[in-house]
Design a protein around this motif. Sequence first.
Motif, PDB file in Angstrom:
ATOM      1  N   LEU A  71       2.619   3.041  32.110  1.00  0.00           N
ATOM      2  CA  LEU A  71       3.603   3.489  31.128  1.00  0.00           C
ATOM      3  C   LEU A  71       3.000   3.573  29.731  1.00  0.00           C
ATOM      4  O   LEU A  71       3.352   4.454  28.947  1.00  0.00           O
ATOM      5  N   SER A  72       2.087   2.654  29.419  1.00  0.00           N
ATOM      6  CA  SER A  72       1.391   2.747  28.130  1.00  0.00           C
ATOM      7  C   SER A  72       0.652   4.073  28.031  1.00  0.00           C
ATOM      8  O   SER A  72       0.763   4.805  27.031  1.00  0.00           O
ATOM      9  N   LEU A  73      -0.129   4.373  29.049  1.00  0.00           N
ATOM     10  CA  LEU A  73      -0.952   5.568  29.003  1.00  0.00           C
ATOM     11  C   LEU A  73      -0.115   6.840  29.099  1.00  0.00           C
ATOM     12  O   LEU A  73      -0.488   7.873  28.522  1.00  0.00           O
ATOM     13  N   ALA A  74       1.021   6.775  29.775  1.00  0.00           N
ATOM     14  CA  ALA A  74       1.917   7.932  29.819  1.00  0.00           C
ATOM     15  C   ALA A  74       2.485   8.235  28.444  1.00  0.00           C
ATOM     16  O   ALA A  74       2.774   9.397  28.119  1.00  0.00           O
ATOM     17  N   THR A  75       2.650   7.207  27.635  1.00  0.00           N
ATOM     18  CA  THR A  75       3.147   7.405  26.278  1.00  0.00           C
ATOM     19  C   THR A  75       2.064   7.987  25.377  1.00  0.00           C
ATOM     20  O   THR A  75       2.363   8.662  24.386  1.00  0.00           O
ATOM     21  N   LEU A  76       0.806   7.743  25.723  1.00  0.00           N
ATOM     22  CA  LEU A  76      -0.307   8.193  24.891  1.00  0.00           C
ATOM     23  C   LEU A  76      -0.853   9.560  25.280  1.00  0.00           C
ATOM     24  O   LEU A  76      -1.568  10.177  24.494  1.00  0.00           O
TER      25      LEU A  76
END
Length: 336
Positions: free
Chosen positions: A65-70
């Motif tokens: 989810l972190s990387l999906a936001t980035l």
Amino acid sequence: MQFLSDNTAPAAPEVMAALAAVNHRPARSYGADEASLRLDAAFGRFFGCEVRVFPVATGTAANALSLATLSPPWGAIFCTDVAHVVNDECGAVELQTSGARLVPLPSRGGKLAADTLAHELDGLVPSVHSLLPSAVTLATVTECGTLYTAAELAALANVAHAHGLPLHLDGARFANALAAQDGSPAALTWQAGIDVLSFGATKNGALAAEAVVFFNLDLVRDFERRRKRAAQLFSKMRYLSAQLLACIEGDFFLANAARANQLASRIAAAAGQRVVYPAEANMVFLRLVDQEAASLRAQGFEFHAWGPPAQGHYRFVVSWDQPEGDVDALCRALQT
């Protein structure tokens, strides 16, 4: 005598006490409870800066989810060739980003060098035909059990930021990294240029509780909706939040990690030249011939083979509650 994973350990007594403390009365749901509302300020004190904190249940959820936001779906996310997000998360990053690609780069001892990242990014030619460079992700304790120093993180952050890319840190074993180094939580994260951290607690005594910590608040963007859509917004959030608060506000969290690190260093010392990588946290990788591995297993030691069988590498992980007698016995066996 288990040395399979730090996921095999039970929840710490302090975590169970924190759960009991929030279990005796009704509380508002979906993060509106007292414990959840304290998270931003409590983590802000722990890290020494303003942060946004979002509990999730697993490290895979935190990373993906972190990387999906980035990253957009057409993005490229740079990592190492041994990264957990590449090899052990079943395409979760690709799923949550709706198609972004993890781009593995050569590592040494599990770590990515700043010049390797710079060479890769400098060589990219922007084009509608290619992926858009979007983020870099590292693990504070690598899959080889090695650690990034604050200086190494800062060097990588400088390269990433010079190319306009945010830097994410997989901190599944953040406590072990912190206990093993002289640096503060701040020095190993935002002061070194980390934008987003997956803060791990489960491996060190929590019960299905991790958190995504944003140091760069401009990057929070749509994270809350992504978390909800990924089924990681818990109605009874207080049970995750109480554990996270116990970890950062009590002494046991770092003490647990320090103990596991120290016991792992004893195993490495006993193994001598069979150690494959520096044992800098709570994992030890050994090179064993088939007869040695079979002998250890016959004596009751459980551990994982690591990598191609012909390589003869094996991983031993020390948990926070590892009986010292197990370590004593393994050291004796390795010295026989």
